[in-house]
Design a protein around this motif. Structure first.
Motif, mmCIF file in Angstrom:
data_model
loop_
_atom_site.group_PDB
_atom_site.id
_atom_site.type_symbol
_atom_site.label_atom_id
_atom_site.label_comp_id
_atom_site.label_asym_id
_atom_site.label_seq_id
_atom_site.Cartn_x
_atom_site.Cartn_y
_atom_site.Cartn_z
ATOM 1 N N ARG A 138 -9.874 12.813 -46.684
ATOM 2 C CA ARG A 138 -11.308 13.087 -46.686
ATOM 3 C C ARG A 138 -12.003 12.128 -45.734
ATOM 4 O O ARG A 138 -11.546 10.999 -45.524
ATOM 5 C CB ARG A 138 -11.887 12.916 -48.101
ATOM 6 C CG ARG A 138 -11.233 13.809 -49.171
ATOM 7 C CD ARG A 138 -11.776 13.502 -50.549
ATOM 8 N NE ARG A 138 -11.147 14.279 -51.598
ATOM 9 C CZ ARG A 138 -11.525 15.503 -51.984
ATOM 10 N NH1 ARG A 138 -12.574 16.066 -51.397
ATOM 11 N NH2 ARG A 138 -10.904 16.144 -52.949
ATOM 12 N N TYR A 139 -13.127 12.575 -45.169
ATOM 13 C CA TYR A 139 -13.831 11.759 -44.197
ATOM 14 C C TYR A 139 -15.232 11.350 -44.629
ATOM 15 O O TYR A 139 -15.824 10.480 -43.995
ATOM 16 C CB TYR A 139 -13.929 12.510 -42.861
ATOM 17 C CG TYR A 139 -12.652 12.464 -42.052
ATOM 18 C CD1 TYR A 139 -12.355 11.383 -41.234
ATOM 19 C CD2 TYR A 139 -11.736 13.507 -42.114
ATOM 20 C CE1 TYR A 139 -11.189 11.338 -40.492
ATOM 21 C CE2 TYR A 139 -10.556 13.473 -41.378
ATOM 22 C CZ TYR A 139 -10.290 12.385 -40.574
ATOM 23 O OH TYR A 139 -9.126 12.339 -39.851
ATOM 24 N N TYR A 232 -9.217 8.017 -47.360
ATOM 25 C CA TYR A 232 -10.395 8.082 -46.480
ATOM 26 C C TYR A 232 -10.159 7.199 -45.253
ATOM 27 O O TYR A 232 -10.047 5.978 -45.385
ATOM 28 C CB TYR A 232 -11.642 7.574 -47.202
ATOM 29 C CG TYR A 232 -12.252 8.540 -48.173
ATOM 30 C CD1 TYR A 232 -13.313 9.365 -47.804
ATOM 31 C CD2 TYR A 232 -11.786 8.624 -49.479
ATOM 32 C CE1 TYR A 232 -13.904 10.237 -48.713
ATOM 33 C CE2 TYR A 232 -12.352 9.500 -50.391
ATOM 34 C CZ TYR A 232 -13.408 10.307 -49.997
ATOM 35 O OH TYR A 232 -13.977 11.183 -50.893
#
Length: 309
Positions: A138-139, A232
């Motif tokens: 995920r960013y 992340y």
């Protein structure tokens, strides 16, 4: 090099993400002549499912959102051309926009080109795409931090930026590990004190050997192989502002375009909205800026000549 038209459009929009498409909807409904150029790499298209975008209680896939927004813009006459703009400059009509060996002209230009996230260098494309689709990578913790509530989370990053992202995610789960991307962590005493107070583990890099193992994304670190429910990358991003900067627009040190309250850059007639502008990188924010920019464009053009039916 050829010019494709004799009369300039009212506005050329560069970029067809949430900001560009919102502006296209507004400008088309203002009965303005617009053209929309897009290279097909909106960051929104990478979102497997966003659940914090108002109006979609079950969430919506990024590509579906973009498809619906373009369909709405197209309904009012907006046309998108898949092409990369390579340069823009001022001319007697307003702006000359270069697309390959063609020049398109417009009285105003709206730049909505967004940013590109930096990925871990050793993360293969196939693993990246599969992990992203499954929520293992995920960013944007603002967008989807809720989805990692009480899960095991890894943050690839260091320094102040990595520390801040890890602390943000600590608001969702106790199990957060900050992993240095290359070698030892570059953390000062203040950063380490904040991480210690939050109970965030630190592991040195380099990190690599990424693979999906079961329901987790696994990677090698200096502390051994580790696996997380979500990882992340906190490695920053590249701001796609070069077209405006090369034309003379002012930008911050990291490349974000400087705009006023009406989304006007330092070049008259050149506007910018969305992630290419300094501020909160969120779909809702980009759409709001695009609405402001489009309305200002309309009013600016009407001051130059009446926009009467």
């Amino acid at each position: 090099m050829t010019s494709s038209e004799t009369q300039p459009d009212d506005c050329i929009i560069i970029g067809a993400g949430p900001a560009g498409l919102t502006a296209a909807i507004y400008l088309a409904r203002f009965h303005l002549s617009i053209r929309l150029f897009d290279c097909g790499s909106s960051r929104a298209a990478m979102i497997p499912c966003t659940r914090n975008h108002a109006g979609y209680p079950e969430g919506i896939k990024g590509t579906d959102l973009l498809r619906l927004m373009y369909a709405q813009a197209k309904r009012y006459g907006a046309h998108r051309e898949l092409a990369e703009v390579t340069a823009l400059s001022r001319d007697e009509d307003g702006f000359a926009v270069r697309i390959g060996d063609r020049i398109a002209r417009a009285r105003t230009v709206l730049l909505a080109t967004g940013v590109v996230n930096h990925r871990p260098r050793s993360l293969p494309d196939d693993v990246h795409d599969a992990a992203l689709a499954r929520g293992l990578l995920r960013y944007c913790p603002i967008c989807d931090g809720y989805e990692v509530t009480d899960k095991r989370v890894g943050v690839i990053g260091t320094g102040d930026h990595g520390m801040r992202e890890a602390l943000f995610l600590r608001g969702y789960t106790r199990d957060v590990t900050l992993i240095a991307p290359d070698a030892e962590h570059g953390l000062d005493d203040a950063c380490m004190a904040k991480l210690d107070a939050a109970g965030i583990q630190r592991v040195d890099g380099p990190c690599g050997g990424f693979a999906i193992e079961g329901d987790r994304l696994a990677l090698d670190t200096a502390g051994g192989r580790m696996a997380f429910d979500s990882v992340y990358p906190a490695l920053g991003s590249r701001i796609r502002s070069h077209l405006a900067v090369e034309a003379g627009a002012r930008a911050s040190e990291d490349g974000c375009l400087e705009v006023d309250d009406h989304q006007r850059t330092s070049i008259p007639g050149l506007f910018a909205a969305g992630d290419v502008v300094k501020g909160l990188d969120q779909i809702s924010h980009a759409m709001g800026e695009a609405g402001v920019a489009a309305t200002t464009i309309r009013n600016t053009l009407s001051e130059q000549s009446p926009l009467w039916r």
